[in-house]
Scaffold this motif. Sequence first.
Motif, PDB file in Angstrom:
ATOM      1  N   ALA A 135       1.692   0.103  -3.218  1.00 27.90           N
ATOM      2  CA  ALA A 135       3.147  -0.190  -4.033  1.00 27.90           C
ATOM      3  C   ALA A 135       3.351  -1.681  -4.118  1.00 27.90           C
ATOM      4  O   ALA A 135       3.636  -2.321  -5.131  1.00 27.90           O
ATOM      5  CB  ALA A 135       4.298   0.518  -3.410  1.00 27.90           C
ATOM      6  N   LEU A 136       3.274  -2.265  -2.977  1.00 23.91           N
ATOM      7  CA  LEU A 136       3.360  -3.667  -2.740  1.00 23.91           C
ATOM      8  C   LEU A 136       2.664  -4.391  -3.818  1.00 23.91           C
ATOM      9  O   LEU A 136       2.952  -5.436  -4.424  1.00 23.91           O
ATOM     10  CB  LEU A 136       3.089  -4.177  -1.341  1.00 23.91           C
ATOM     11  CG  LEU A 136       3.067  -5.656  -1.107  1.00 23.91           C
ATOM     12  CD1 LEU A 136       4.658  -6.132  -1.086  1.00 23.91           C
ATOM     13  CD2 LEU A 136       2.689  -5.949   0.439  1.00 23.91           C
ATOM     14  N   VAL A 137       1.090  -4.133  -3.896  1.00 26.43           N
ATOM     15  CA  VAL A 137       0.225  -4.844  -4.863  1.00 26.43           C
ATOM     16  C   VAL A 137       0.654  -4.577  -6.278  1.00 26.43           C
ATOM     17  O   VAL A 137       0.521  -5.399  -7.157  1.00 26.43           O
ATOM     18  CB  VAL A 137      -1.239  -4.228  -4.456  1.00 26.43           C
ATOM     19  CG1 VAL A 137      -1.980  -4.537  -5.625  1.00 26.43           C
ATOM     20  CG2 VAL A 137      -1.751  -4.574  -3.482  1.00 26.43           C
ATOM     21  N   PHE A 138       0.971  -3.140  -6.619  1.00 27.37           N
ATOM     22  CA  PHE A 138       1.652  -2.925  -7.919  1.00 27.37           C
ATOM     23  C   PHE A 138       2.741  -3.884  -8.147  1.00 27.37           C
ATOM     24  O   PHE A 138       2.819  -4.342  -9.342  1.00 27.37           O
ATOM     25  CB  PHE A 138       1.774  -1.543  -7.834  1.00 27.37           C
ATOM     26  CG  PHE A 138       2.293  -1.251  -9.368  1.00 27.37           C
ATOM     27  CD1 PHE A 138       1.473  -1.051 -10.273  1.00 27.37           C
ATOM     28  CD2 PHE A 138       3.793  -0.687  -9.627  1.00 27.37           C
ATOM     29  CE1 PHE A 138       2.002  -0.512 -11.627  1.00 27.37           C
ATOM     30  CE2 PHE A 138       3.841  -0.451 -10.634  1.00 27.37           C
ATOM     31  CZ  PHE A 138       3.103  -0.282 -11.781  1.00 27.37           C
ATOM     32  N   VAL A 139       3.555  -4.156  -7.239  1.00 22.60           N
ATOM     33  CA  VAL A 139       4.973  -5.049  -7.507  1.00 22.60           C
ATOM     34  C   VAL A 139       4.616  -6.431  -7.582  1.00 22.60           C
ATOM     35  O   VAL A 139       4.978  -6.915  -8.583  1.00 22.60           O
ATOM     36  CB  VAL A 139       5.891  -4.611  -6.480  1.00 22.60           C
ATOM     37  CG1 VAL A 139       7.061  -5.681  -6.370  1.00 22.60           C
ATOM     38  CG2 VAL A 139       6.537  -3.181  -6.427  1.00 22.60           C
ATOM     39  N   LEU A 140       3.704  -6.745  -6.854  1.00 20.82           N
ATOM     40  CA  LEU A 140       3.270  -8.291  -7.062  1.00 20.82           C
ATOM     41  C   LEU A 140       2.530  -8.169  -8.374  1.00 20.82           C
ATOM     42  O   LEU A 140       2.738  -9.498  -8.908  1.00 20.82           O
ATOM     43  CB  LEU A 140       2.515  -8.619  -5.661  1.00 20.82           C
ATOM     44  CG  LEU A 140       3.242  -8.800  -4.531  1.00 20.82           C
ATOM     45  CD1 LEU A 140       2.436  -8.982  -3.371  1.00 20.82           C
ATOM     46  CD2 LEU A 140       4.421  -9.963  -4.644  1.00 20.82           C
ATOM     47  N   ALA A 141       1.557  -7.746  -8.685  1.00 21.10           N
ATOM     48  CA  ALA A 141       0.729  -7.922  -9.949  1.00 21.10           C
ATOM     49  C   ALA A 141       1.718  -7.769 -11.186  1.00 21.10           C
ATOM     50  O   ALA A 141       1.448  -8.506 -12.062  1.00 21.10           O
ATOM     51  CB  ALA A 141       0.002  -6.719 -10.040  1.00 21.10           C
ATOM     52  N   ALA A 142       2.711  -6.720 -11.223  1.00 23.24           N
ATOM     53  CA  ALA A 142       3.600  -6.860 -12.219  1.00 23.24           C
ATOM     54  C   ALA A 142       4.659  -7.953 -12.239  1.00 23.24           C
ATOM     55  O   ALA A 142       5.072  -8.469 -13.367  1.00 23.24           O
ATOM     56  CB  ALA A 142       4.684  -5.388 -12.211  1.00 23.24           C
TER      57      ALA A 142
END
Length: 53
Positions: free
Chosen positions: A44-51
């Motif tokens: 989820a952290l990677v997804f939020v940072l990528a977005a």
Amino acid sequence: MSSGENSGGLMSSAGLVRYFDAEDSNAIRIDPRTVVAIGIVFGALVFVLAASF
């Protein structure tokens, strides 16, 4: 059945006994649910940072 056909049965299981005896050492124990939870949080952290970038 000759005497040479089925030899090694006890020898092949000796490694498994040694493996399971070694498992009871002072290793760090982590609950599998903890590993899954950390993976979900990290994903989820990677997804939020990528977005956000």
